[in-house]
Design an enzyme around this catalytic site. Structure first.
Site, mmCIF file in Angstrom:
data_model
loop_
_atom_site.group_PDB
_atom_site.id
_atom_site.type_symbol
_atom_site.label_atom_id
_atom_site.label_comp_id
_atom_site.label_asym_id
_atom_site.label_seq_id
_atom_site.Cartn_x
_atom_site.Cartn_y
_atom_site.Cartn_z
ATOM 1 N N ASP A 76 0.996 -1.173 0.097
ATOM 2 C CA ASP A 76 -0.470 0.268 0.136
ATOM 3 C C ASP A 76 1.018 1.376 0.073
ATOM 4 O OD1 ASP A 76 0.117 -0.563 2.572
ATOM 5 O OD2 ASP A 76 -1.265 0.117 3.368
ATOM 6 N N GLU B 16 12.762 1.061 6.970
ATOM 7 C CA GLU B 16 11.560 0.846 6.486
ATOM 8 C C GLU B 16 11.493 0.023 4.988
ATOM 9 O OE1 GLU B 16 6.835 0.828 6.732
ATOM 10 O OE2 GLU B 16 8.033 2.476 6.014
#
Length: 570
Positions: free
Chosen positions: A319, A503
């Protein structure tokens, strides 16, 4: 001024009537303790339902830079009471919404910034992070959106204060590499608990994540635990593996060719594939304003349709990505639910194979044969419908237009990762990935620059691992080494400069954190830590392990593949 507690007591009945007058709310009582999941636990409601117009108004007022902040806020009393107070006060002169929120909610605390000791190697830094990222939430506040879990767990880091499904597998790889098999066992137990409690593993342990799952890695988790505990782990979690499979395949028995039901689809030729799906078609509580804006930007589509596709993309883990869009520059063209993803179907092939192995371990040969047959049927469907013969790589299937999609993404490596690929096709995928996705800092997610975080120039740790191991499975060691070495160098350069692991990484160069998406770059970071440890042991021999990335590129990978291609895929 009348004290708030007295005013509440006096006006309780009137307040409740007012609260119910404008909004129909559904409430479910649920235990705030991780109790026996075999009891009939009602599904707790997410904050947008519990708080109705108050939630909408707070999010639209943009009181907090991150919409997840209020989604994670804990009501200090019964939400019905708070909503009643809000209805009575909001139109009064001088009403201050932020003050109202501060009085009635406990906001999530910012995590303490972790400052690592000076001079740590990359491995030492990661080993020191495990306790920092470990949480225990056996008990939570009654109205908290956080769902309790019976055992401790490791969170990704940053704004992600809860456990996430597919992140956790790659985190667990690192925990195992660090010798923390107790934490691996605890996390598998937590996911088994969630399956028993909710019928599936939610996106994360929040009420607002219950309407969807994420890439199904539970089978890989159980297989990982079995490396340490043997077949006992397979037998112990066979019931939960079966329940997870039932969740993904719900409704398949009644499907006719060309029909779809939630997460499962049957093509015209009778082939069965799966797709991502969210049970709700409203804005995501954690991204409320952004989703509303996305829907408004495309008035030609029903907002509910866009909301479900946004949610389903969140279920995919990607996403967002051009992979799900008709127009990569326009998020509102997203149509996740009309796409059968190659990675999802590869993972479900692995689940079927694990079910066969677990059934055999439990002595049920009939069930083992049953699941093997399902896996073989899916492998044929992958080869038939998820292979782009013109381009020479695995891709997603377009359910709307009944044809294979052309875009190359890092998901093309998943059939190699689960040993579902034909050997000649694996070689073509390796060549395509090397030519179109391999960058100086690792494997790009796609070759499209859309501004979304699951597109170029970003590379993500889990996809690097899937690629490296998948390529090794088929003897593509040179390309596997390039992916591994380039990504590790990127991670090392970032750590040397910033003393943290992030991340996602910009793979167009080395030492740069990734960008794009709905929120700032997060550090921590669970799955990057796990993959980094695994890759360090991939490039350094067991007799001489390395704690940081060597200055010179090794001639070859040290580790051998954990799996070999099955006879059916030779």
């Amino acid at each position: 001024m009348i004290p708030p507690e007295i005013r509440r007591s006096v006006l309780l009945q009137k307040a409740i009537k007012l609260a119910l007058a404008g909004t129909l709310l559904t409430f479910a009582s649920f235990s705030a303790t991780a109790a026996d999941p075999s009891s009939d636990t009602e599904t707790p409601q997410p904050p947008d339902i519990l708080l109705g117009p108050l939630f909408n108004d707070v999010q639209n007022a943009k009181l907090f830079p991150d919409q997840k902040t209020f989604a994670d806020a804990i009501p200090n009393s019964d939400p019905l009471m708070i909503l009643a107070d809000y209805r009575m006060q909001r139109n009064q002169s001088g009403f201050d919404l932020r003050h109202f929120v501060d009085v009635n909610f406990t906001l999530p605390k910012a995590g303490e910034k972790y400052v690592p000791p000076a001079g740590q190697s990359l491995r030492e830094h990661i080993d020191g992070l495990w306790p920092v990222l470990t949480r225990s939430t056996k008990n939570v506040e009654k109205w908290d959106s956080l769902l309790p879990l019976p055992e401790s767990y490791v969170v990704p880091g940053g704004r992600f204060r809860e456990i996430y499904y597919w992140d956790s597998y790659f985190t667990m790889l690192g925990l195992a590499e660090s010798g923390h098999w107790d934490k691996v066992a605890d996390m598998v137990a937590n996911f088994g608990y969630e399956i028993d409690a909710w019928g599936h593993i939610p996106n994360g342990n929040r009420t607002y994540y219950l309407s969807r799952s994420q890439p199904p890695f539970f089978a890989f988790m159980v297989e990982l635990l079995a490396q340490h505990e043997g077949d006992d782990a397979l037998k112990e979690y066979l019931p939960q593996l079966q329940k997870e499979y039932a969740y993904w395949m719900e409704g398949v028995e009644t499907l006719q060719p060309g029909q779809q039901n939630q997460r499962v689809v049957k093509l015209e030729d009778g082939s069965v594939l799966n797709r991502y799906w969210d049970d709700r078609d409203t804005p995501r509580p954690e991204s409320w304003v952004e989703d509303i804006a996305t829907a408004k930007s495309n008035p030609n589509r029903p907002a509910t349709e866009i909301y479900r596709d946004l949610r389903s993309a969140a279920a995919s883990g990607w996403d967002f990505s051009s992979r799900w869009m008709d127009n990569p520059q326009q998020l509102s063209t997203i149509r996740t639910t009309t796409i059968a993803p190659v990675d999802l179907n590869a993972l479900l092939y692995q689940l079927e194979k694990t079910l066969a192995r677990a059934s055999a371990a439990a002595g049920d040969r009939a069930k083992a044969s049953h699941y093997d047959a399902l896996a073989n049927a899916r492998q044929k469907a992958i080869e038939m419908h998820l292979w782009n013969n013109k381009e020479g790589w695995y891709a997603d299937y377009d359910l709307k237009n009944n044809k294979i999609r052309d875009q190359l993404t890092a998901a093309a490596l998943f059939p190699l990762y689960v040993n579902a690929a034909a050997k000649d096709r694996a070689a073509k995928v390796a060549a395509a990935a090397q030519a179109h996705l391999l960058q100086p800092g690792g494997l790009a997610t796609t070759s499209v620059k859309s501004g979304q975080q699951w597109d170029a120039p970003n590379g993500w740790a889990p996809l690097q691992w899937v690629a490296a191991e998948g390529l090794q499975n088929y003897g593509q060691d040179d390309v596997a080494m390039e992916v591994t070495w380039r990504f590790l160098t990127n991670v090392q350069h970032t750590y040397d400069r910033e003393k943290k692991l992030v991340e996602k990484n910009d793979v167009s160069s080395t030492g740069t954190g990734g960008g794009g998406g709905e929120y700032p770059l997060q550090d921590g970071f669970g799955w990057t830590n796990g993959v980094t440890l695994k890759m360090l042991d991939l490039i350094c021999p067991q007799e001489k392990p390395c704690d940081s990335v060597p200055s010179t590129r090794p001639a070859s990978l040290s580790a051998t593949p954990t799996k070999t291609p099955s006879a059916a895929t030779q």
